[in-house]
Design an enzyme around this catalytic site. Sequence first.
Site, PDB file in Angstrom:
ATOM      1  N   ASP A   1      21.596-141.508   2.281  1.00 52.66           N
ATOM      2  CA  ASP A   1      20.872-140.297   2.651  1.00 52.66           C
ATOM      3  C   ASP A   1      20.834-140.233   4.173  1.00 52.66           C
ATOM      4  O   ASP A   1      20.796-141.255   4.847  1.00 52.66           O
ATOM      5  CB  ASP A   1      19.459-140.372   2.065  1.00 52.66           C
TER       6      ASP A   1
ATOM      7  N   ASP B   1      19.918-139.129  -8.097  1.00 48.55           N
ATOM      8  CA  ASP B   1      19.196-140.326  -7.655  1.00 48.55           C
ATOM      9  C   ASP B   1      17.717-140.028  -7.711  1.00 48.55           C
ATOM     10  O   ASP B   1      17.299-138.866  -7.624  1.00 48.55           O
ATOM     11  CB  ASP B   1      19.591-140.708  -6.221  1.00 48.55           C
TER      12      ASP B   1
END
Length: 376
Positions: A92, A271
């Site tokens: 991320d 996720d």
Amino acid sequence: MKFTLKAQDPLSKARAGELVTDHGVIQTPIFMPVGTAGTVKAVHQRELKDDIKAQIILGNTYHLYLRPGLDIIESAGGLHKFNGWNGPILTDSGGYQVYSLTDVRKIKEEGVTFRSHVDGSKHLFTPENVMDIQRTIGADIIMAFDECTPYPCEYNYAKRSIEMTHRWLKRCCDRFDSTEPKYGYNQTLFPIVQGSVYKDLRIRSAEVIASFEREGNAIGGLSVGEPAEEMYAMTEIVCDILPQNKPRYLMGVGTPVNILENIALGIDMFDCVMPTRNARNGMLFTKNGIINMRNKKWENDFSPIEADSDLYADTQYSKAYLRHLIHSGEMLGAQIATLHNLHFYLWLVTEARNKIISGEFYEWKKTMVNRLGQRL
């Protein structure tokens, strides 16, 4: 990176695919366990591979940048060498963490200044240095730097935000395309669609993101407090615009029901911290519903945690024993519960893939959605 569609469900938009990276092949739809600080909490890498059957894990740019720091990761030869995971990794960009630091950050066109939650030191994230940081971390898939808007969010703020996110994406792409991987394998960049829960903004953002023609695309800014129906509506709108021949990643989602409903809308990758975080609090997700292991009803239940599971921990230990461990605050309780939940999430997406390939997904999904939300 190469993505190939293998099957399409005849009664929904669900699809089965194959994503090839230099660190391995990923069968989609897929759930990616979250390893924020370079580790999936309470789980060894061997267990991730052999027991949970994870195919890709996440790291987080913000947290890894602060600890252990880029010098250590680079000296180790990248995150794969540092943490011992030899499969694919996605990072991320840190945009979500910046979003969550409302009281200690400032967003400007240049980037975001913020105070470290570790020691209060001041830092600046820009589209350019976030690309450099992720190059150094060494993830196979890196995310563009964006602003994740809160919910609720005023329309004008959301509009200004996506426009800045799109400008930042251009800067991300320019920096990414002008630099090289550091560790001898390829990396790829995914842009992120934003726009809160406003249909016209989501359409505009999806069109802009698709125009960059990257190898995959993500959808952000959902699962931040909006009703599930809003999430599904925005996901459907965006999936109808993003290219069919590229993977679609819905960030931060979600419950088992959320995952199945979004697979049906055309999402390939997920996720969420939910399976690991809830495990540490004694909540188990199972094929028949949700179990709160802290409840007294399990105190004398000596049946296996999940009798028809192929995970050794599910058949080795009883509900009564797991309740005792969790109630006593023993670390083993968190480990067993985490193994169970992650194994279940990977079982769920693997079974969904099998049903898509066999043409049975639509009816199976309806049955499972009714089961999975039950409290046992």
